[in-house]
Design a protein around this motif. Structure first.
Motif, PDB file in Angstrom:
ATOM      1  N   GLN A 116     -42.871  28.560  28.947  1.00  0.00           N
ATOM      2  CA  GLN A 116     -41.381  28.912  29.192  1.00  0.00           C
ATOM      3  C   GLN A 116     -41.088  28.901  30.643  1.00  0.00           C
ATOM      4  O   GLN A 116     -40.096  28.531  30.511  1.00  0.00           O
ATOM      5  N   GLU A 117     -42.064  28.899  31.674  1.00  0.00           N
ATOM      6  CA  GLU A 117     -41.691  28.862  33.039  1.00  0.00           C
ATOM      7  C   GLU A 117     -41.587  28.083  33.390  1.00  0.00           C
ATOM      8  O   GLU A 117     -40.352  27.242  34.064  1.00  0.00           O
ATOM      9  N   ALA A 118     -42.274  26.370  32.752  1.00  0.00           N
ATOM     10  CA  ALA A 118     -41.489  24.962  33.203  1.00  0.00           C
ATOM     11  C   ALA A 118     -40.964  24.740  32.429  1.00  0.00           C
ATOM     12  O   ALA A 118     -39.241  23.866  33.496  1.00  0.00           O
ATOM     13  N   SER A 119     -39.910  25.230  32.054  1.00  0.00           N
ATOM     14  CA  SER A 119     -38.627  24.816  30.713  1.00  0.00           C
ATOM     15  C   SER A 119     -37.801  25.224  31.549  1.00  0.00           C
ATOM     16  O   SER A 119     -37.043  24.599  32.311  1.00  0.00           O
ATOM     17  N   ARG A 120     -38.315  26.601  32.259  1.00  0.00           N
ATOM     18  CA  ARG A 120     -37.084  27.448  32.991  1.00  0.00           C
ATOM     19  C   ARG A 120     -36.604  26.777  35.129  1.00  0.00           C
ATOM     20  O   ARG A 120     -35.493  26.671  35.190  1.00  0.00           O
ATOM     21  N   ALA A 121     -38.120  26.659  35.137  1.00  0.00           N
ATOM     22  CA  ALA A 121     -37.578  25.532  36.241  1.00  0.00           C
ATOM     23  C   ALA A 121     -37.538  23.794  35.854  1.00  0.00           C
ATOM     24  O   ALA A 121     -36.486  23.734  36.630  1.00  0.00           O
ATOM     25  N   LEU A 122     -37.087  23.782  35.304  1.00  0.00           N
ATOM     26  CA  LEU A 122     -36.887  21.791  34.273  1.00  0.00           C
ATOM     27  C   LEU A 122     -34.969  22.775  34.672  1.00  0.00           C
ATOM     28  O   LEU A 122     -34.392  21.627  35.002  1.00  0.00           O
ATOM     29  N   LEU A 123     -34.853  23.327  34.079  1.00  0.00           N
ATOM     30  CA  LEU A 123     -33.599  23.472  33.708  1.00  0.00           C
ATOM     31  C   LEU A 123     -32.688  24.334  35.120  1.00  0.00           C
ATOM     32  O   LEU A 123     -31.848  24.039  35.519  1.00  0.00           O
ATOM     33  N   SER A 124     -33.487  24.931  35.806  1.00  0.00           N
ATOM     34  CA  SER A 124     -33.149  24.965  36.971  1.00  0.00           C
ATOM     35  C   SER A 124     -33.047  24.310  38.119  1.00  0.00           C
ATOM     36  O   SER A 124     -32.069  23.764  38.868  1.00  0.00           O
ATOM     37  N   ALA A 125     -33.696  22.893  37.622  1.00  0.00           N
ATOM     38  CA  ALA A 125     -33.181  21.903  39.155  1.00  0.00           C
ATOM     39  C   ALA A 125     -32.121  21.014  38.483  1.00  0.00           C
ATOM     40  O   ALA A 125     -31.934  20.417  38.936  1.00  0.00           O
ATOM     41  N   PHE A 126     -32.563  20.608  36.892  1.00  0.00           N
ATOM     42  CA  PHE A 126     -31.606  20.116  37.250  1.00  0.00           C
ATOM     43  C   PHE A 126     -29.902  20.700  37.136  1.00  0.00           C
ATOM     44  O   PHE A 126     -28.399  20.009  36.902  1.00  0.00           O
ATOM     45  N   ARG A 127     -29.736  22.001  36.980  1.00  0.00           N
ATOM     46  CA  ARG A 127     -28.538  22.681  37.538  1.00  0.00           C
ATOM     47  C   ARG A 127     -27.669  22.718  38.822  1.00  0.00           C
ATOM     48  O   ARG A 127     -26.938  23.192  39.006  1.00  0.00           O
ATOM     49  N   THR A 128     -29.332  22.879  38.968  1.00  0.00           N
ATOM     50  CA  THR A 128     -28.478  22.843  40.828  1.00  0.00           C
ATOM     51  C   THR A 128     -29.039  21.473  41.832  1.00  0.00           C
ATOM     52  O   THR A 128     -27.787  20.969  41.930  1.00  0.00           O
ATOM     53  N   SER A 129     -30.274  21.428  41.595  1.00  0.00           N
ATOM     54  CA  SER A 129     -30.113  19.794  43.241  1.00  0.00           C
ATOM     55  C   SER A 129     -29.512  18.114  41.371  1.00  0.00           C
ATOM     56  O   SER A 129     -29.385  17.728  42.200  1.00  0.00           O
ATOM     57  N   GLY A 130     -30.126  18.807  40.351  1.00  0.00           N
ATOM     58  CA  GLY A 130     -29.452  17.371  39.537  1.00  0.00           C
ATOM     59  C   GLY A 130     -31.123  16.323  39.956  1.00  0.00           C
ATOM     60  O   GLY A 130     -31.486  15.810  38.871  1.00  0.00           O
ATOM     61  N   PHE A 131     -32.416  16.504  40.420  1.00  0.00           N
ATOM     62  CA  PHE A 131     -33.485  15.754  40.740  1.00  0.00           C
ATOM     63  C   PHE A 131     -34.718  17.019  40.626  1.00  0.00           C
ATOM     64  O   PHE A 131     -34.891  18.018  41.069  1.00  0.00           O
ATOM     65  N   LEU A 132     -36.150  15.906  40.532  1.00  0.00           N
ATOM     66  CA  LEU A 132     -36.483  16.931  40.419  1.00  0.00           C
ATOM     67  C   LEU A 132     -38.029  16.023  40.658  1.00  0.00           C
ATOM     68  O   LEU A 132     -37.706  14.482  40.507  1.00  0.00           O
ATOM     69  N   TYR A 133     -39.592  16.346  40.809  1.00  0.00           N
ATOM     70  CA  TYR A 133     -40.680  15.077  40.732  1.00  0.00           C
ATOM     71  C   TYR A 133     -41.153  15.737  39.477  1.00  0.00           C
ATOM     72  O   TYR A 133     -41.692  17.478  39.624  1.00  0.00           O
ATOM     73  N   LEU A 134     -41.821  15.164  38.828  1.00  0.00           N
ATOM     74  CA  LEU A 134     -42.716  15.912  36.802  1.00  0.00           C
ATOM     75  C   LEU A 134     -43.537  15.570  37.608  1.00  0.00           C
ATOM     76  O   LEU A 134     -44.292  14.302  38.403  1.00  0.00           O
ATOM     77  N   THR A 135     -44.862  16.318  37.455  1.00  0.00           N
ATOM     78  CA  THR A 135     -46.162  16.330  37.643  1.00  0.00           C
ATOM     79  C   THR A 135     -47.051  16.232  35.941  1.00  0.00           C
ATOM     80  O   THR A 135     -46.852  16.222  34.984  1.00  0.00           O
ATOM     81  N   ASP A 136     -48.324  15.503  36.307  1.00  0.00           N
ATOM     82  CA  ASP A 136     -49.251  16.230  35.269  1.00  0.00           C
ATOM     83  C   ASP A 136     -48.332  15.284  33.872  1.00  0.00           C
ATOM     84  O   ASP A 136     -48.553  16.083  32.695  1.00  0.00           O
ATOM     85  N   TYR A 137     -47.123  14.191  33.601  1.00  0.00           N
ATOM     86  CA  TYR A 137     -46.836  13.688  32.382  1.00  0.00           C
ATOM     87  C   TYR A 137     -47.552  12.729  31.285  1.00  0.00           C
ATOM     88  O   TYR A 137     -47.257  12.719  30.486  1.00  0.00           O
ATOM     89  N   SER A 138     -48.803  12.360  32.317  1.00  0.00           N
ATOM     90  CA  SER A 138     -49.649  11.368  31.545  1.00  0.00           C
ATOM     91  C   SER A 138     -50.216  12.087  30.982  1.00  0.00           C
ATOM     92  O   SER A 138     -50.910  11.720  29.194  1.00  0.00           O
ATOM     93  N   SER A 139     -50.122  13.511  30.111  1.00  0.00           N
ATOM     94  CA  SER A 139     -51.257  14.210  29.268  1.00  0.00           C
ATOM     95  C   SER A 139     -49.993  14.073  28.408  1.00  0.00           C
ATOM     96  O   SER A 139     -49.919  14.666  26.953  1.00  0.00           O
ATOM     97  N   ILE A 140     -48.699  13.730  28.183  1.00  0.00           N
ATOM     98  CA  ILE A 140     -47.644  14.125  27.344  1.00  0.00           C
ATOM     99  C   ILE A 140     -46.974  12.638  26.570  1.00  0.00           C
ATOM    100  O   ILE A 140     -47.087  11.912  26.342  1.00  0.00           O
ATOM    101  N   ILE A 141     -46.885  11.187  28.503  1.00  0.00           N
ATOM    102  CA  ILE A 141     -46.054  10.273  28.112  1.00  0.00           C
ATOM    103  C   ILE A 141     -47.556   9.609  28.319  1.00  0.00           C
ATOM    104  O   ILE A 141     -47.825   9.348  29.246  1.00  0.00           O
ATOM    105  N   PRO A 142     -48.375   8.979  27.476  1.00  0.00           N
ATOM    106  CA  PRO A 142     -49.169   7.425  27.665  1.00  0.00           C
ATOM    107  C   PRO A 142     -49.047   6.431  28.648  1.00  0.00           C
ATOM    108  O   PRO A 142     -47.454   6.289  28.780  1.00  0.00           O
ATOM    109  N   PRO A 143     -49.689   6.188  29.606  1.00  0.00           N
ATOM    110  CA  PRO A 143     -48.901   5.165  30.691  1.00  0.00           C
ATOM    111  C   PRO A 143     -48.300   4.373  30.073  1.00  0.00           C
ATOM    112  O   PRO A 143     -47.645   3.320  30.697  1.00  0.00           O
ATOM    113  N   SER A 144     -49.240   3.868  28.704  1.00  0.00           N
ATOM    114  CA  SER A 144     -48.888   2.297  28.634  1.00  0.00           C
ATOM    115  C   SER A 144     -46.744   2.534  28.040  1.00  0.00           C
ATOM    116  O   SER A 144     -46.624   1.478  28.111  1.00  0.00           O
TER     117      SER A 144
END
Length: 119
Positions: free
Chosen positions: A38-66
């Motif tokens: 829930q915290e991550a979701s709120r952070a994503l929404l806030s970033a998209f609503r304010t600057s429109g930009f963000l850095y994603l981390t720990d994405y390799s556990s969700i998005i395969p490197p391939s």
């Protein structure tokens, strides 16, 4: 450009211009019912609503490197095409939110932005 922590899961990176972009971990989204998700979701929404930009981390556990490699390969393939092919999928109106923009079309610096029209 060293990140500074603002919470255990969300950090910001300070840029030379004093702007801050949030660093948001996608790992909490593996358990969508958790408070961390829930915290991550709120952070994503806030970033998209304010600057429109963000850095994603720990994405390799969700998005395969391939998958990431495939996206970069597809991108390189698209940009290696002849200009008329890229122009065929260009944004054609000021309200278009997707499509190709040729080099120099988007102005991201206020110093190079055109003056607003007088009304």
């Amino acid at each position: 450009m060293a990140p500074s922590a603002t919470s255990p899961r969300t950090m910001t990176a300070k840029l030379e211009s004093k702007a801050q972009l949030p660093l948001i971990s996608l790992e909490p989204l593996l358990d969508p019912t958790s408070p961390a998700a829930q915290e991550a979701s709120r952070a994503l929404l806030s970033a998209f609503r304010t600057s429109g930009f963000l850095y994603l981390t720990d994405y390799s556990s969700i998005i395969p490197p391939s998958d990431i490699a495939k996206v970069f390969h597809s991108s390189a393939h698209f940009f290696s095409r002849p200009q008329p092919q890229k122009d065929s999928v260009a944004c054609t109106t000021p309200t278009a939110n997707r499509g190709y923009h040729h080099l120099g079309r988007e102005k991201t610096s206020p110093a190079t932005a055109p003056k607003p029209a007088k009304t």
